[in-house]
Design an enzyme around this catalytic site. Structure first.
Site, PDB file in Angstrom:
ATOM      1  N   ARG A  26       0.864  -1.177   0.000  1.00 32.37           N
ATOM      2  CA  ARG A  26       0.000   0.000   0.000  1.00 32.37           C
ATOM      3  C   ARG A  26       0.901   1.227   0.000  1.00 32.37           C
ATOM      4  NH1 ARG A  26      -3.519  -2.867  -1.429  1.00 32.37           N
ATOM      5  NH2 ARG A  26      -5.533  -3.298  -0.452  1.00 32.37           N
TER       6      ARG A  26
ATOM      7  N   GLU B 128      -4.399   7.488  -4.643  1.00 39.09           N
ATOM      8  CA  GLU B 128      -4.756   6.820  -5.903  1.00 39.09           C
ATOM      9  C   GLU B 128      -6.129   7.295  -6.354  1.00 39.09           C
ATOM     10  OE1 GLU B 128      -4.415   2.581  -5.299  1.00 39.09           O
ATOM     11  OE2 GLU B 128      -2.343   2.735  -4.629  1.00 39.09           O
TER      12      GLU B 128
ATOM     13  N   HIS C   2      -1.959   0.136  -9.767  1.00 39.86           N
ATOM     14  CA  HIS C   2      -2.551  -0.759  -8.757  1.00 39.86           C
ATOM     15  C   HIS C   2      -3.248  -1.960  -9.431  1.00 39.86           C
ATOM     16  CE1 HIS C   2      -4.264  -1.014  -4.429  1.00 39.86           C
ATOM     17  NE2 HIS C   2      -4.091  -2.219  -4.954  1.00 39.86           N
TER      18      HIS C   2
HETATM   19  P1  NAP Z   1      -0.622 -11.528   4.692  1.00 43.37           P
HETATM   20  O1  NAP Z   1      -0.500 -12.981   4.353  1.00 43.37           O
HETATM   21  O2  NAP Z   1      -1.398 -11.122   5.887  1.00 43.37           O
HETATM   22  O3  NAP Z   1       0.874 -10.947   4.804  1.00 43.37           O
HETATM   23  C1  NAP Z   1       1.186  -9.691   5.336  1.00 43.37           C
HETATM   24  C2  NAP Z   1       2.483  -9.845   6.110  1.00 43.37           C
HETATM   25  O4  NAP Z   1       2.940  -8.567   6.528  1.00 43.37           O
HETATM   26  C3  NAP Z   1       2.308 -10.685   7.366  1.00 43.37           C
HETATM   27  O5  NAP Z   1       3.183 -11.789   7.287  1.00 43.37           O
HETATM   28  C4  NAP Z   1       2.683  -9.743   8.502  1.00 43.37           C
HETATM   29  O6  NAP Z   1       3.429 -10.470   9.464  1.00 43.37           O
HETATM   30  C5  NAP Z   1       3.536  -8.697   7.796  1.00 43.37           C
HETATM   31  N1  NAP Z   1       3.530  -7.401   8.470  1.00 43.37           N
HETATM   32  C6  NAP Z   1       2.452  -6.686   8.874  1.00 43.37           C
HETATM   33  N2  NAP Z   1       2.835  -5.543   9.465  1.00 43.37           N
HETATM   34  C7  NAP Z   1       4.195  -5.541   9.429  1.00 43.37           C
HETATM   35  C8  NAP Z   1       5.192  -4.648   9.897  1.00 43.37           C
HETATM   36  N3  NAP Z   1       4.883  -3.504  10.527  1.00 43.37           N
HETATM   37  N4  NAP Z   1       6.490  -4.966   9.695  1.00 43.37           N
HETATM   38  C9  NAP Z   1       6.842  -6.111   9.073  1.00 43.37           C
HETATM   39  N5  NAP Z   1       5.941  -7.023   8.617  1.00 43.37           N
HETATM   40  C10 NAP Z   1       4.634  -6.734   8.799  1.00 43.37           C
HETATM   41  O7  NAP Z   1      -1.256 -10.735   3.485  1.00 43.37           O
HETATM   42  P2  NAP Z   1      -1.031 -10.967   1.920  1.00 43.37           P
HETATM   43  O8  NAP Z   1      -2.158 -11.750   1.378  1.00 43.37           O
HETATM   44  O9  NAP Z   1       0.358 -11.412   1.690  1.00 43.37           O
HETATM   45  O10 NAP Z   1      -1.244  -9.462   1.417  1.00 43.37           O
HETATM   46  C11 NAP Z   1      -0.373  -8.423   1.871  1.00 43.37           C
HETATM   47  C12 NAP Z   1      -0.867  -7.071   1.418  1.00 43.37           C
HETATM   48  O11 NAP Z   1      -0.587  -6.892   0.044  1.00 43.37           O
HETATM   49  C13 NAP Z   1      -2.378  -6.862   1.505  1.00 43.37           C
HETATM   50  O12 NAP Z   1      -2.796  -6.525   2.817  1.00 43.37           O
HETATM   51  C14 NAP Z   1      -2.615  -5.733   0.523  1.00 43.37           C
HETATM   52  O13 NAP Z   1      -2.519  -4.484   1.178  1.00 43.37           O
HETATM   53  C15 NAP Z   1      -1.449  -5.878  -0.452  1.00 43.37           C
HETATM   54  N6  NAP Z   1      -1.941  -6.315  -1.770  1.00 43.37           N
HETATM   55  C16 NAP Z   1      -1.746  -5.503  -2.839  1.00 43.37           C
HETATM   56  C17 NAP Z   1      -2.191  -5.885  -4.089  1.00 43.37           C
HETATM   57  C18 NAP Z   1      -1.978  -5.002  -5.282  1.00 43.37           C
HETATM   58  O14 NAP Z   1      -2.818  -5.003  -6.173  1.00 43.37           O
HETATM   59  N7  NAP Z   1      -0.878  -4.286  -5.363  1.00 43.37           N
HETATM   60  C19 NAP Z   1      -2.864  -7.104  -4.271  1.00 43.37           C
HETATM   61  C20 NAP Z   1      -3.049  -7.918  -3.157  1.00 43.37           C
HETATM   62  C21 NAP Z   1      -2.584  -7.505  -1.907  1.00 43.37           C
HETATM   63  P3  NAP Z   1       3.531 -10.017  11.014  1.00 43.37           P
HETATM   64  O15 NAP Z   1       2.112  -9.784  11.446  1.00 43.37           O
HETATM   65  O16 NAP Z   1       4.213 -11.137  11.689  1.00 43.37           O
HETATM   66  O17 NAP Z   1       4.348  -8.773  11.020  1.00 43.37           O
END
Ligand code: NAP
Length: 322
Positions: free
Chosen positions: A237, A266, A284
């Site tokens: 994000r 955005e 995005h």
């Molecule tokens: P996920 O499986 O929940 O992974 C997010 C990871 O981030 C978790 O392992 C979490 O681990 C870590 N995290 C959270 N806060 C953190 C911090 N302050 N420092 C370090 N690590 C941190 O989610 P996902 O499915 O991989 O998706 C991740 C994100 O990608 C989504 O929430 C969305 O915002 C973004 N996304 C973007 C697109 C796009 O179109 N560009 C598409 C899909 C998703 P810990 O809690 O252990 O820190």
């Protein structure tokens, strides 16, 4: 009386038709005036909402009387005021997993495009600049065998790391708030502090979810830790990064390049980023393939129907009161 569903963004046509066969469906249409006004009006007697990309909070949901679920067609849920939804006992569901590999593909495309200057050299070639063999100005960075630092080794972060590990023999570092042994071990990924990851990585990819602790996680101090040849990629994000600090860093050539899919505001309009040759910008589109968007819509539909039929949806963000 049929249950009422408010569709608050564009939705897959088949899913929309299915909803229309089962429920009373109202579509919020930006062409028909102020969107928040429409939401406030329509949500009064709505049982469910489905869509993505819209801020939903006390401001536009306060009139809701019987809203049971907001089914988001996304994995990220930073657009929703979760504290408010919990207080009102409104379920929020999302669509994890089905978009993981596609979003990782986009992240890797950005990494490779930025490292090898793909868009800039495409333009350069088409503009007729290729008159003799290329010089150092056209050189990129090696990817194979380099160090890939993943900030946020979750579903998508791990899928990006797998591409680097299996496809490009990369050495994987990661930083999370907690170690992720199950994801890390098969990739031989080493857990490290953020500063250490930034100092040691040739490629830094941000894949965290946006939360109070990841907001502005990467600022000037963090860019200053990166190596001059580093390539920075953000598919998470925009608000995870201090965008001005990133622009200043790229303008000054303090890192090699950036590949970006997400921005502080955005859609991205009239940004200083547009003038930077060492930045690859995408609008995005992490999950934006026809197949994946279909799967996301299917899953969001399933979440919604389960809730309206009195069952617990499979992917609840706030299951506490189920
Ligand atoms: P996920 O499986 O929940 O992974 C997010 C990871 O981030 C978790 O392992 C979490 O681990 C870590 N995290 C959270 N806060 C953190 C911090 N302050 N420092 C370090 N690590 C941190 O989610 P996902 O499915 O991989 O998706 C991740 C994100 O990608 C989504 O929430 C969305 O915002 C973004 N996304 C973007 C697109 C796009 O179109 N560009 C598409 C899909 C998703 P810990 O809690 O252990 O820190």
């Amino acid at each position: 009386m049929n249950k009422k569903v408010v569709v608050f963004s564009q939705l897959d046509r088949d899913i929309l038709q299915r909803l229309q066969q089962q429920y009373q469906v109202v579509i919020i249409n930006p062409k028909q005036g102020d969107v928040n006004e429409q939401i406030r009006d329509q949500v009064k007697d709505a049982d469910a909402m489905i869509g993505a990309g819209r801020l939903l909070n006390a401001d536009n949901l306060a009139t809701a009387q019987q809203l049971k679920i907001i089914s988001s067609v996304s994995v990220g849920y930073d657009n929703y005021d979760l504290a408010y939804l919990n207080q009102q006992k409104i379920w929020l569901s999302n669509t994890p997993h089905v978009l993981t590999e596609t979003t990782a593909d986009l992240a890797f495309s950005l990494l490779m495009s930025a490292a090898r200057k793909v868009p800039a050299l495409d333009q350069w070639t088409k503009q007729g600049n290729w008159q003799r063999t290329v010089g150092t100005a056209q050189f990129g960075q090696d990817i194979f065998g380099k160090t890939l630092g993943i900030i946020g080794l979750g579903n998508i972060g791990a899928a990006i790391a797998r591409r680097g590990f299996y496809g490009f023999n990369m050495n994987i570092l990661y930083h999370n708030r907690r170690e992720k042994l199950e994801l890390a071990q098969p990739l031989n990924a080493r857990y490290c502090a953020l500063n250490e990851l930034l100092k040691q990585s040739d490629f830094v990819v941000v894949a965290v979810d946006l939360n109070a602790e990841s907001q502005a996680l990467i600022g000037q101090h963090e860019f200053d830790q990166m190596q001059p040849h580093a390539v920075f990629v953000n598919i998470a994000r925009g608000s995870v990064v201090d965008e001005q600090a990133m622009i200043d860093t790229l303008k000054a050539g303090k890192i090699f390049a950036a590949g970006l899919d997400v921005y502080a505001k955005e859609p991205l309009q009239a940004s200083e980023l547009f003038a930077l040759e060492n930045v690859v910008t995408m609008p995005h589109v992490g999950s934006a393939t026809a197949e994946t968007r279909k799967k996301m819509a299917e899953l969001a539909y399933r979440n919604l129907v389960e809730a309206l039929e009195g069952r617990t949806p499979p992917y609840l963000v706030n299951p506490a009161f189920s």
